[in-house]
Design an enzyme around this catalytic site. Structure first.
Site, short mmCIF file in Angstrom:
data_model
loop_
_atom_site.label_atom_id
_atom_site.label_comp_id
_atom_site.label_asym_id
_atom_site.label_seq_id
_atom_site.Cartn_x
_atom_site.Cartn_y
_atom_site.Cartn_z
CG ASP B 387 22.76 18.20 5.01
OD1 ASP B 387 23.89 18.23 5.12
OD2 ASP B 387 22.21 18.04 5.63
CD GLU B 416 26.45 15.43 6.87
OE1 GLU B 416 26.01 14.73 6.37
OE2 GLU B 416 27.69 16.11 7.43
#
Lengths: 666, 666
Positions: B387, B416
């Site tokens: 993330d 990401e």
């Protein structure tokens, strides 16, 4: 590579700033790029880090011989691309690199400003700003009292508004920018190099001449004095470099006769590339040409005419070169004790011994080459055309050229290599100032466009400057054999305008084009014999050469190398290209008919905007060969080109805001 | 740079062989390129030297953990370009470099052969060959007696013809090639690296699911057991990676309510990205989902269904994460002693503390991140979706990923990052196996062509593998809000065929597209609440998803990444691209209508030759979604695409020599 080595004992983590895609760069920094005195070196790079921190970056630049870097702030252009420019004022080598740091104060400023504008309480943020002041203060020694004054003013501010105003003020911004702490910074891992040559590396007009062919008596060698007598004519034509094939003593052993015949008669002078005899080697002068004193007078006479002398540097020896007895170890010795001739099996060149660059005596050989160049430099020669450099080690040239230029940065080396493209490029990367090119054989439109786009619009322009020779003593291309006078004008026009540096071999102005039948070679070549020329021979293009060289001198757009732009011409025999002047101040447009035999006509379409002409505006145009003047609008025009009249035209574009009246009388 | 350092005390000069323009290479060797197990690594380079000597060159390759290089001969392709291929059989990192030497025997052979053919006496040449035999013999220890035998045979040959025949024989050529002396050789200055990932790095089909939304009771958390119950359906649809947003305990302090409201009610479950509470941190499991044992059962159940579990790795903490008390030094501490919240000024995210990667405690932090990954790897997780990696130092990721993969080369990291293009690329270079991409927002023909040409046909393909997500929990693009079911089919088709790896977020198969009005966000997002889904909801595209994933499995051309080729389609709403199978064995052609609302029609024009179809030959085509079969000739065909029927079609191209009869019944 693999897992990066991290020193976990450090109090701070490694910098997370990335600097990449630096330009200009050549082979990851292995070789220097090239520029000329007076240029701006524009350096750009992608510079970024994780997150949203602001950055600051500097271009660091210094002369190679200095210790101290000059810091030039870089500017964020867009999309993490940064740029800065440095003026290159000296004929020397410079090093440059990049340094970037997190600009914590700028990051904090933005946060403070956004939050305060949103009406939030920023008391904590203001307190977080104080250590930033301290960090910057710590970069000054003795401490700059200004930081303490700012701190005191913030702490005693009557309200947040005043404190914020102060911390966001241009004065504090400037103070902080000037004393940015460098911790967390990244410096580019490599120091890049730029060779800054004198302008003549890029813009010069060469004339090639066999001194022994400058004479006036058939069957007798011309002399340096004959060359001195030719000097006004050469200057008149507009040349500023005068290049001689080797002027050293010519070997007598196995000497070649006229038209490369195997055995010379007693009066035959031999090939100047068969260097060395009992009268000396690479540091001596062929007695038939004159003495060293004569040569020095010649150099001085040339200088007085605004002309520089360029010498050939051909590393090979005639069988009777002094080296063949004093330095046998520099040659290839055969099992029977003889020295090996130059060969292209099964052909042999018995008048020449090649040098063995792989012998155990290589170190002495390299230093002797350096010494020879120094001798001629001392005699006033600052330009060398190097014969067949591609048959000697590239690393040798890199060492030799860098060594010479360290002491004599003004020295220019032209690489005579018509060999494989990657080898030619490697020589340029290794340090040759200029290079021969395939121009000599590029006659058709698409091949000219492709080749010159590669040379001037790709990375090749960073290291290779093509010096265009339409012919050489070795090469008389078919187009000139068949196309006659119009072809000579055409090829000169192309050479003189496609590149900022070109060279003409004497005889070209006389449209000399008698070949050895079926070959791209001159019949009765000067390479093998004396020659006396009638310099006023009918059909000569001396006036044309003179006017092309004058046009080159008068239009600075033609002094630039990488400003070449090709435009569309409807007819496949017609080519259209331009050289815009810097800063949109006009420039020069060339339209030529590449077919020297047949008239062609058609539309051409250039972009007046490239020349600083606002869209839709009228502009004035002067055709520089004929003197015709026009007012044009837009870039699409029609041209009918009869090569017997002119194979090509050169238009000077004059952007101007208003054209009220053109005097039809010119 | 500058003057090269030459060691003049050496008996032989430095090598004059140049090795340059090596491919593949990334940023001058600073980062590894990427391949997958079973690939051939094709390495090429320009290799040349001055003069006309023949060369020999080898690709040297070894596993990073080995000492010994494997030598693979390189082959001259053309124009000084050499190439060799090495099979990459292991999931590990390899190093490779290049070594080139003068092949003096080959040079001598050519000279001998030309001269002898020209009828010259080659007695001296034959004697010059003997030291070459000796030099090769000296490379063997103990001396290979074969060399002495050759020498004796040459010296005692009855005539020159016999001696020449022997020295030019294939046997002697092979013997000499095998024992080429390496003096005068050059080795590439850098060792380059290739990360060889397992095939799933390139070819995989991801399904994303919030475990707490797998339940069946409104208002109650789904559990790992509910996910296990969903496993057959996920397998049935054809997915082989099942990715969960964070499954760790969710913070209770400052917990967010439904639709990102500021304060949660007592029953609200909070945001999974607000990691950590009194029940544990990144190494623990959210109690509502189950226990560690439940998780391990889930991993096993997935494996039994041919599915791998991928976990989210989000380096941030809720205010009640254990770190906030045990490792305050890893956070940004404000002047009042509080920990700084995540912010995007003036917005604040009070349920999340970002980590301070610049603190003096950075070393402990880095190692703790490594430890956490090791814990989940031990529990069977080999894929991590990271993330917001772009808000942590890139150098940290480079260290972390290389460290993890040294012990666990099978571990895959998905980045990401929807941030600036250069930052996304830097993360991929630093080691991320796969990357999110801008596909989510690329809807129009030219932007799709441009973007995927950059991704798959430029140097970017060497390090970045785009894992295409049509939607994420954060992004519901406008085209899906407005285009409904045809748009969902279209975007799935594109994702599944433009890249070999793509991911679908659960709910997509239900065409879930209710936005927060005016935003590209889901209304009532699972990020903030429990959710119970009706997996058979009318209008779902489960059958479509199933059939697309079956087509992907059955057609290996879709398992490749960089075989994408765009073709011309006359209509600007229609896109045409192909993925040829290796070795001209057919492949797959996609034609799609990018407008989900309106029927478009037009010609498309592909190149059957790309798919191994000889020019002019008929070939068979199967449309894989509808099952229609055709016989085509040439690449230009017409298509009418009503998106309500099918937004796009996938043709399998079957090259075959003769098509005698097509059974119309299929």
């Amino acid at each position: 590579m693999a897992q990066p080595r991290i020193d976990f004992s450090q109090a701070t983590p490694p910098s997370s700033i990335i600097i990449e895609n630096v330009e200009p760069i050549l082979d990851c920094g292995r070789y220097p790029v090239k520029r000329e005195v007076g240029d701006l070196l524009e350096v750009s790079a992608d510079i970024f880090k994780d997150g949203h921190d602001k950055l600051a970056a500097w271009l660091l630049i210094r002369r190679a011989q200095d210790e101290t870097w000059r810091r030039i702030p870089m500017r964020l252009v867009e999309n993490d691309r940064w740029t800065a420019s440095a003026p290159l004022l000296e004929n020397t080598r410079y090093l440059y690199t990049i340094f970037a740091v997190p600009d914590r104060f700028a990051t904090w400023r933005e946060e403070l400003s956004k939050k305060f504008a949103a009406g939030l309480d920023v008391a904590l943020e203001l307190r977080e700003g104080l250590p930033l002041l301290e960090a910057s203060a710590a970069t000054t020694d003795p401490p700059d009292p200004e930081f303490a004054r700012v701190r005191a003013a913030v702490e005693s501010a009557k309200d947040q508004q005043s404190a914020v105003d102060l911390m966001l003020s241009p004065a504090v911004e400037a103070l902080m920018a000037e004393h940015l702490p460098v911790d967390g910074g990244t410096r580019l891992a490599t120091e890049l190099e730029v060779t800054v040559d004198r302008v003549q590396a890029r813009y010069a007009t060469w004339y090639e001449l066999f001194p022994r062919s400058a004479g006036t008596v058939e069957g007798r060698s011309g002399t340096f004095d004959d060359v001195i007598a030719r000097m006004p004519a050469i200057q008149q034509m507009g040349f500023d470099v005068l290049y001689f094939p080797p002027i050293h003593p010519i070997g007598k052993v196995n000497r070649k006769g006229p038209n490369n015949t195997l055995h010379a008669g007693p009066a035959d002078p031999g090939v100047p590339y068969a260097i060395g005899s009992d009268t000396g080697g690479h540091d001596a002068i062929e007695p038939a040409l004159g003495t060293l004193d004569d040569f020095e007078r010649l150099v001085a006479a040339a200088r007085a005419h605004g002309i520089e002398i360029a010498l050939d540097f051909a590393i090979q020896a005639a069988p009777d070169h002094p080296w063949a007895s004093t330095h046998r170890e520099w040659f290839h010795i055969r099992p029977d004790g003889t020295i090996k001739y130059a060969e292209n099996p099964p052909k042999r060149y018995e008048d020449i011994y090649p040098i063995n660059f792989n012998s155990e005596a290589w170190a002495g050989l390299w230093h002797e080459m350096h010494r020879i160049l120094e001798i001629w430099i001392e005699r006033g020669v600052k330009i060398f055309r190097v014969d067949n450099p591609h048959t000697k080690p590239t690393i040798f040239w890199e060492w030799l050229i860098a060594g010479i230029q360290r002491d004599h940065p003004e020295v220019i080396f032209l690489s005579e290599a018509f060999t494989r493209p990657k080898v030619m490029k490697a020589l340029a990367k290794a340090g040759f100032t200029q290079s021969y090119s395939y121009f000599t054989w590029r006659n058709y439109k698409q091949e000219i466009i492709d080749y010159f786009t590669e040379l001037t619009q790709t990375n090749v322009k960073e290291y290779m400057r093509a010096n265009l020779f339409p012919v050489t003593p070795d090469i008389l291309p078919v187009i000139l054999q068949q196309g006659g006078r119009p072809a000579f004008k055409l090829r000169l026009l192309l050479a003189a305008t496609l590149s900022s540096v070109y060279g003409m071999y004497s005889g070209f102005e006389l449209c000399e084009n008698t070949p050895v039948p079926g070959k791209e070679e001159y019949l009765n070549s000067e390479k093998y014999d004396f020659k006396v020329w009638d310099w006023d021979r009918p059909g000569n293009i001396i006036d044309y050469v003179t006017s092309i060289n004058r046009i080159r001198r008068e239009h600075t757009a033609l002094h630039e190398y990488d400003n070449l732009r090709f435009y569309w011409a409807d007819d496949d025999n017609m080519i259209c290209y331009g050289k815009p002047a810097p800063n949109g101040a006009g420039g020069v447009l060339v339209v030529a008919n590449l077919d020297p035999l047949v008239t062609h006509q058609g539309m051409f379409h250039f972009l007046p905007e490239d020349f600083g002409v606002p869209a839709g505006q009228d502009f004035r145009v002067t055709e520089l060969i004929t003197g015709q003047r026009f007012t044009w609008n837009g870039g699409s025009h029609h041209l009918y080109l009869d090569p017997a009249w002119e194979p090509g035209l050169i238009y000077a574009i004059h952007p101007s805001q208003h054209v009220d009246y053109i005097d039809p009388s010119g």
